[in-house]
Write a protein that holds these residues in place. Structure first.
Motif, PDB file in Angstrom:
ATOM      1  N   ARG A 141      32.646  26.404  44.564  1.00  0.00           N
ATOM      2  CA  ARG A 141      34.043  26.727  44.312  1.00  0.00           C
ATOM      3  C   ARG A 141      34.864  25.443  44.420  1.00  0.00           C
ATOM      4  N   GLY A 142      35.369  24.944  43.324  1.00  0.00           N
ATOM      5  CA  GLY A 142      36.125  23.703  43.315  1.00  0.00           C
ATOM      6  C   GLY A 142      37.617  23.943  43.398  1.00  0.00           C
ATOM      7  N   VAL A 143      38.300  23.132  44.204  1.00  0.00           N
ATOM      8  CA  VAL A 143      39.766  23.170  44.267  1.00  0.00           C
ATOM      9  C   VAL A 143      40.277  21.752  44.031  1.00  0.00           C
ATOM     10  N   PRO A 144      41.319  21.590  43.226  1.00  0.00           N
ATOM     11  CA  PRO A 144      41.831  20.249  42.947  1.00  0.00           C
ATOM     12  C   PRO A 144      42.283  19.540  44.216  1.00  0.00           C
ATOM     13  N   LEU A 145      41.972  18.267  44.295  1.00  0.00           N
ATOM     14  CA  LEU A 145      42.359  17.447  45.436  1.00  0.00           C
ATOM     15  C   LEU A 145      43.875  17.542  45.654  1.00  0.00           C
ATOM     16  N   GLY A 146      44.268  17.871  46.870  1.00  0.00           N
ATOM     17  CA  GLY A 146      45.689  17.931  47.192  1.00  0.00           C
ATOM     18  C   GLY A 146      46.374  19.252  46.886  1.00  0.00           C
ATOM     19  N   ASP A 147      45.654  20.218  46.333  1.00  0.00           N
ATOM     20  CA  ASP A 147      46.248  21.517  46.002  1.00  0.00           C
ATOM     21  C   ASP A 147      45.986  22.482  47.154  1.00  0.00           C
ATOM     22  N   GLU A 180      46.694  16.626  57.473  1.00  0.00           N
ATOM     23  CA  GLU A 180      45.936  17.345  56.438  1.00  0.00           C
ATOM     24  C   GLU A 180      44.673  17.966  57.014  1.00  0.00           C
ATOM     25  N   LEU A 181      43.967  17.205  57.835  1.00  0.00           N
ATOM     26  CA  LEU A 181      42.732  17.716  58.418  1.00  0.00           C
ATOM     27  C   LEU A 181      42.999  18.905  59.335  1.00  0.00           C
ATOM     28  N   ARG A 182      44.045  18.806  60.131  1.00  0.00           N
ATOM     29  CA  ARG A 182      44.374  19.926  61.012  1.00  0.00           C
ATOM     30  C   ARG A 182      44.768  21.164  60.205  1.00  0.00           C
ATOM     31  N   GLY A 183      45.458  20.939  59.093  1.00  0.00           N
ATOM     32  CA  GLY A 183      45.807  22.061  58.238  1.00  0.00           C
ATOM     33  C   GLY A 183      44.586  22.745  57.657  1.00  0.00           C
ATOM     34  N   MET A 184      43.617  21.949  57.197  1.00  0.00           N
ATOM     35  CA  MET A 184      42.386  22.528  56.658  1.00  0.00           C
ATOM     36  C   MET A 184      41.578  23.224  57.750  1.00  0.00           C
ATOM     37  N   ARG A 185      41.563  22.626  58.948  1.00  0.00           N
ATOM     38  CA  ARG A 185      40.872  23.276  60.064  1.00  0.00           C
ATOM     39  C   ARG A 185      41.472  24.651  60.344  1.00  0.00           C
TER      40      ARG A 185
END
Length: 391
Positions: A141-147, A180-185
């Motif tokens: 499942r690909g998501v555009p970088l930064g989206d 950004e990393l904390r948001g993804m976590r």
């Protein structure tokens, strides 16, 4: 920025005839022999002299028997590197070992996903991720970088089980911020998705940028979710042919299961002794060499930027935040990818990775982990080819 005189990166080392994928295997991908290659992401430099000295000393011992990675020399070297390089203390009780980062990724995907389930990646995507995921029968499942919206949508799907981070990102060289990393976590934790952070390019973050190890922000308490870091010194110090990688796995039960699989099902209880030797020497003694080679390749990237800007200002190309791979968006020139590759191969006699390999037509990935003379030859060939095929 100048390279310390103690290290020589300008002298060209002939790699032909050494079973080298980049040089001797160029015809396998590009259909022609004798091309000047700027392809697979290894460097043309000899590894750090401190690493070579340690390897020679180990060979002089003469006995190359079965080896264990679970010893303090290795553990303490990893801890030393994370603390001195990234200001991060790691729990070495979480360490695991493997023959390669992609092998570790494969084992973790088998542990945390079933066939048909979703594995989320950022696009463009390192082709090794795609091969591993699809080869195991999982859905990529690909998501555009930064989206961030697309990322949250994919992680929210009930069959999404793993987010694979490339930190820093390959092929773009993007460095993730701590925010950004904390948001993804948090998104992964909210949706019950495990995180695997491939940090093999971390040591090549350039001035003005900071790599944040996922282990620093992953969290330790109940409910923090599954996570793993997979990495190696082999990319930074250019010894991938020795094999060997290591990782950190957050949950003790997951770590135990990973080790069981590697040591029994895979029969990989004994690592390559020269890889361990190289890792320890690199992390204990190689920092000055790494800083020097990083500065040198940054100058190569500046060379590429200057030449592209002079010839095609509409590209407005800037060096990446990390790595020695120039990810170049050629879409403003209206270039036909196949025609460009034909000219590069047949007329210019160079091999440069097309963006389609990473799911991004209209881009190129130019490896400048090489002597300045070779980098200059590569960007010169690219400029000539672009002048011929650009609209």
């Amino acid at each position: 920025m100048s390279t310390p005189a103690r290290y020589d990166f300008d002298t060209v080392i002939d790699r032909r005839g050494t079973w080298c994928v980049q040089w001797d295997g160029v015809a396998d991908r590009f259909g022609a022999d004798g091309l000047l290659p700027f392809t697979i992401s290894d460097m043309d430099f000899a590894t750090a002299p401190e690493v070579l000295a340690a390897l020679r000393a180990r060979l002089d011992h003469g006995v190359l028997g079965y080896t264990t990675w679970q010893q303090d020399d290795f553990r303490s070297a990893v801890a030393h590197w994370y603390e001195t390089r990234y200001g991060t203390r790691v729990d070495t009780g979480r360490l695991v070992y493997g023959p390669s980062v992609l092998s570790q990724l494969s084992q973790l995907l088998q542990m945390w996903t079933a066939e048909g389930e979703g594995v989320v990646v950022h696009t463009p995507t390192y082709d090794g991720f795609r091969k591993a995921v699809l080869g195991l029968g999982r859905e990529l499942r690909g998501v555009p970088l930064g989206d961030g919206t697309a990322l949250e949508r994919e992680l929210a799907r009930t069959d999404a089980k793993v987010l694979v981070l490339c930190s820093p990102h390959n092929p773009t060289g993007r460095v993730w911020t701590e925010t950004e990393l904390r948001g993804m976590r948090e998104l992964a934790r909210l949706h019950g998705v495990a995180v695997i952070s491939d940090e093999i390019h971390a040591d090549f973050v350039h001035e003005g940028q900071t790599h944040v190890p996922y282990a620093r922000i992953a969290g330790d308490g109940p409910g923090e979710g599954r996570w793993a870091v997979i990495t190696s010194a082999s990319k930074s110090f250019n010894f991938p042919a020795l094999t060997g990688s290591y990782g950190l796995i957050g949950d003790p039960a997951d770590r135990a299961e990973y080790l069981r699989r590697m040591e029994t099902a895979e029969g990989l209880a004994s690592p390559a002794v020269l890889s361990l030797t190289a890792h320890i020497a690199a992390y204990r003694e190689g920092a000055a060499w790494l800083d020097a080679v990083r500065a040198y390749t940054a100058e190569n990237l500046t060379l590429v930027a200057g030449r592209l800007d002079a010839a095609f200002p509409e590209l407005a190309w800037e060096p990446p935040q990390a790595g020695y791979l120039a990810w170049i968006d050629l879409r403003p020139l209206g270039v036909d990818d196949d025609e460009l590759q034909r000219v590069l191969i047949e007329r210019e006699k160079v091999a440069i990775m097309p963006g389609a390999v990473y799911g991004a037509p209209g881009f190129l990935r130019l490896n400048v982990g090489c002597a300045r003379s070779k980098a200059d030859a590569g960007v010169s060939a690219l400029v000539r080819a672009l002048r011929e095929v650009a609209r």
